[in-house]
Design a protein around this motif. Structure first.
Motif, PDB file in Angstrom:
ATOM      1  N   ALA A  34       0.812  -1.267   0.004  1.00  0.00           N
ATOM      2  CA  ALA A  34       0.057  -0.031  -0.062  1.00  0.00           C
ATOM      3  C   ALA A  34       0.867   1.218   0.013  1.00  0.00           C
ATOM      4  CB  ALA A  34      -0.885  -0.031   1.313  1.00  0.00           C
ATOM      5  N   ILE A  35       2.108   1.270   0.794  1.00  0.00           N
ATOM      6  CA  ILE A  35       2.752   2.418   0.726  1.00  0.00           C
ATOM      7  C   ILE A  35       4.183   2.441   0.492  1.00  0.00           C
ATOM      8  CG2 ILE A  35       1.133   3.500   2.676  1.00  0.00           C
ATOM      9  CD1 ILE A  35       3.079   2.760   4.505  1.00  0.00           C
ATOM     10  N   ASN A  36       4.547   1.312  -0.147  1.00  0.00           N
ATOM     11  CA  ASN A  36       5.953   1.157  -0.560  1.00  0.00           C
ATOM     12  C   ASN A  36       7.153   1.470   0.491  1.00  0.00           C
ATOM     13  OD1 ASN A  36       7.741   0.362  -2.570  1.00  0.00           O
ATOM     14  ND2 ASN A  36       7.862   2.534  -3.267  1.00  0.00           N
ATOM     15  N   LEU A  71      16.403   9.498  11.759  1.00  0.00           N
ATOM     16  CA  LEU A  71      15.775  10.656  10.821  1.00  0.00           C
ATOM     17  C   LEU A  71      15.515   9.943   9.374  1.00  0.00           C
ATOM     18  CD1 LEU A  71      18.578  13.513  11.157  1.00  0.00           C
ATOM     19  CD2 LEU A  71      16.343  13.166  12.461  1.00  0.00           C
ATOM     20  N   GLY A  72      14.290  10.281   9.135  1.00  0.00           N
ATOM     21  CA  GLY A  72      14.020   9.610   7.706  1.00  0.00           C
ATOM     22  C   GLY A  72      13.440   8.119   7.990  1.00  0.00           C
ATOM     23  N   SER A  73      12.808   7.775   9.145  1.00  0.00           N
ATOM     24  CA  SER A  73      12.626   6.258   9.742  1.00  0.00           C
ATOM     25  C   SER A  73      11.982   5.674   8.384  1.00  0.00           C
ATOM     26  CB  SER A  73      11.853   6.133  10.867  1.00  0.00           C
ATOM     27  OG  SER A  73      12.675   7.020  11.802  1.00  0.00           O
ATOM     28  N   GLY A  74      11.000   6.324   7.721  1.00  0.00           N
ATOM     29  CA  GLY A  74      10.258   5.519   6.709  1.00  0.00           C
ATOM     30  C   GLY A  74       9.676   4.166   6.909  1.00  0.00           C
ATOM     31  N   GLY A  75      10.426   3.054   6.282  1.00  0.00           N
ATOM     32  CA  GLY A  75      10.013   1.776   6.876  1.00  0.00           C
ATOM     33  C   GLY A  75      10.144   0.919   8.068  1.00  0.00           C
ATOM     34  N   ASP A 101       6.379  11.741   5.646  1.00  0.00           N
ATOM     35  CA  ASP A 101       5.482  11.380   5.092  1.00  0.00           C
ATOM     36  C   ASP A 101       4.331  10.616   6.222  1.00  0.00           C
ATOM     37  OD1 ASP A 101       4.217   9.038   3.843  1.00  0.00           O
ATOM     38  OD2 ASP A 101       5.330   9.160   2.221  1.00  0.00           O
ATOM     39  N   GLN A 102       3.048  11.390   5.894  1.00  0.00           N
ATOM     40  CA  GLN A 102       2.263  11.065   7.068  1.00  0.00           C
ATOM     41  C   GLN A 102       1.546   9.449   6.918  1.00  0.00           C
ATOM     42  OE1 GLN A 102       1.000  12.899   9.350  1.00  0.00           O
ATOM     43  NE2 GLN A 102       1.821  14.748   8.708  1.00  0.00           N
ATOM     44  N   ARG A 103       1.837   8.733   5.566  1.00  0.00           N
ATOM     45  CA  ARG A 103       1.640   7.250   5.554  1.00  0.00           C
ATOM     46  C   ARG A 103       2.390   6.484   6.446  1.00  0.00           C
ATOM     47  NH1 ARG A 103       0.521   5.932  -0.077  1.00  0.00           N
ATOM     48  NH2 ARG A 103       2.645   6.730  -0.415  1.00  0.00           N
ATOM     49  N   LYS A 104       3.655   6.823   6.057  1.00  0.00           N
ATOM     50  CA  LYS A 104       4.850   6.135   6.771  1.00  0.00           C
ATOM     51  C   LYS A 104       4.774   6.376   8.209  1.00  0.00           C
ATOM     52  CE  LYS A 104       7.664   5.822   2.545  1.00  0.00           C
ATOM     53  NZ  LYS A 104       8.963   6.110   1.983  1.00  0.00           N
ATOM     54  N   ALA A 105       4.542   7.525   8.659  1.00  0.00           N
ATOM     55  CA  ALA A 105       4.520   7.739   9.953  1.00  0.00           C
ATOM     56  C   ALA A 105       3.333   7.155  10.784  1.00  0.00           C
ATOM     57  CB  ALA A 105       4.278   9.219  10.292  1.00  0.00           C
ATOM     58  N   THR A 106       2.234   6.754  10.110  1.00  0.00           N
ATOM     59  CA  THR A 106       1.294   6.098  10.490  1.00  0.00           C
ATOM     60  C   THR A 106       1.662   4.672  10.746  1.00  0.00           C
ATOM     61  OG1 THR A 106      -0.471   7.491   9.457  1.00  0.00           O
ATOM     62  CG2 THR A 106      -1.144   5.102  10.279  1.00  0.00           C
ATOM     63  N   PHE A 107       2.150   4.022   9.592  1.00  0.00           N
ATOM     64  CA  PHE A 107       2.957   2.787   9.982  1.00  0.00           C
ATOM     65  C   PHE A 107       3.819   2.548  10.990  1.00  0.00           C
ATOM     66  CE2 PHE A 107       6.945   0.362   8.998  1.00  0.00           C
ATOM     67  CZ  PHE A 107       6.429  -0.953   9.048  1.00  0.00           C
TER      68      PHE A 107
END
Length: 207
Positions: A34-36, A71-75, A101-107
């Protein structure tokens, strides 16, 4: 494939911690379509490419309770992995994961909840948040070293350590960064990828 010793074996973590990391791999597989979060081609070898790759930097952190900012935690790499390790090895430590990135922060938030981690997630730009005063600052495949040094100046404590994961082009990045910044550096070869390194920086300008 791991090139040298297994970082998790070297750290001597418990089976419970291994299970938490396995749960993180499962979460990544669930969310990635969903969010790569990471390249799809790396999912089949996620344990080596992402878990062990991230775990190897933990041994370079100073001992004792600390504030670790990623920083830039992403996945979640290396931030979620070091937070899982810290929950066992340095339970007094706190962790801050930053990704705009809000979607990655949600993850990241969902993963912290599922894995039982007490980590703060900031869904903001690195240069917009208040200085974090971190004892350890980490980043993986985020930005050129010159830019990372600027982030470190803002967010690293006066005696803090920066751990930046870099690929085979690290020598040219170091040369460019040294033209703009003063710092001490130790270069640690990666145990998971030939030619890659962890740059351990100290003595960066503060404030």
């Amino acid at each position: 494939m791991t090139l040298h010793n297994d970082p998790l074996a070297a750290l001597g973590v418990s089976r419970e911690t291994i299970q938490r990391l396995e749960a993180l791999v499962a979460l990544m597989g669930k969310w990635n379509p969903a969010i790569n979060l990471v390249s799809k081609s790396t999912l089949a070898d996620a344990w080596s490419r992402h878990i062990l790759d991230s775990a190897q930097i933990y041994r370079l952190a100073p001992p004792g309770p600390l504030h670790w900012a990623d920083l830039g935690s992403g996945g979640g790499f290396p931030g979620l992995v070091v937070a899982v390790l810290g929950a066992e090895l340095q339970p007094g430590s706190r962790f801050t994961l930053v990704d705009s990135d809000q979607r990655k922060a949600t993850f990241l938030r969902q993963s912290c909840q599922t894995l039982g981690l007490k980590a703060q997630v900031l869904a903001e730009r690195i240069d917009a948040i208040a200085p974090l005063n971190a004892d350890v600052l980490s980043a993986r495949a985020l930005a050129p070293l010159t830019l990372l040094c600027g982030f470190a100046q803002r967010h690293l404590s006066a005696r803090g350590t920066a751990l930046f994961m870099k690929g085979a082009s690290h020598a040219s990045e170091l040369a460019e960064a040294r033209g703009q910044w003063a710092f001490e550096v130790d270069i640690h070869p990666s145990v998971t990828e030939a030619g890659a390194v962890i740059l351990q920086l100290k003595g960066l300008p503060h404030g």
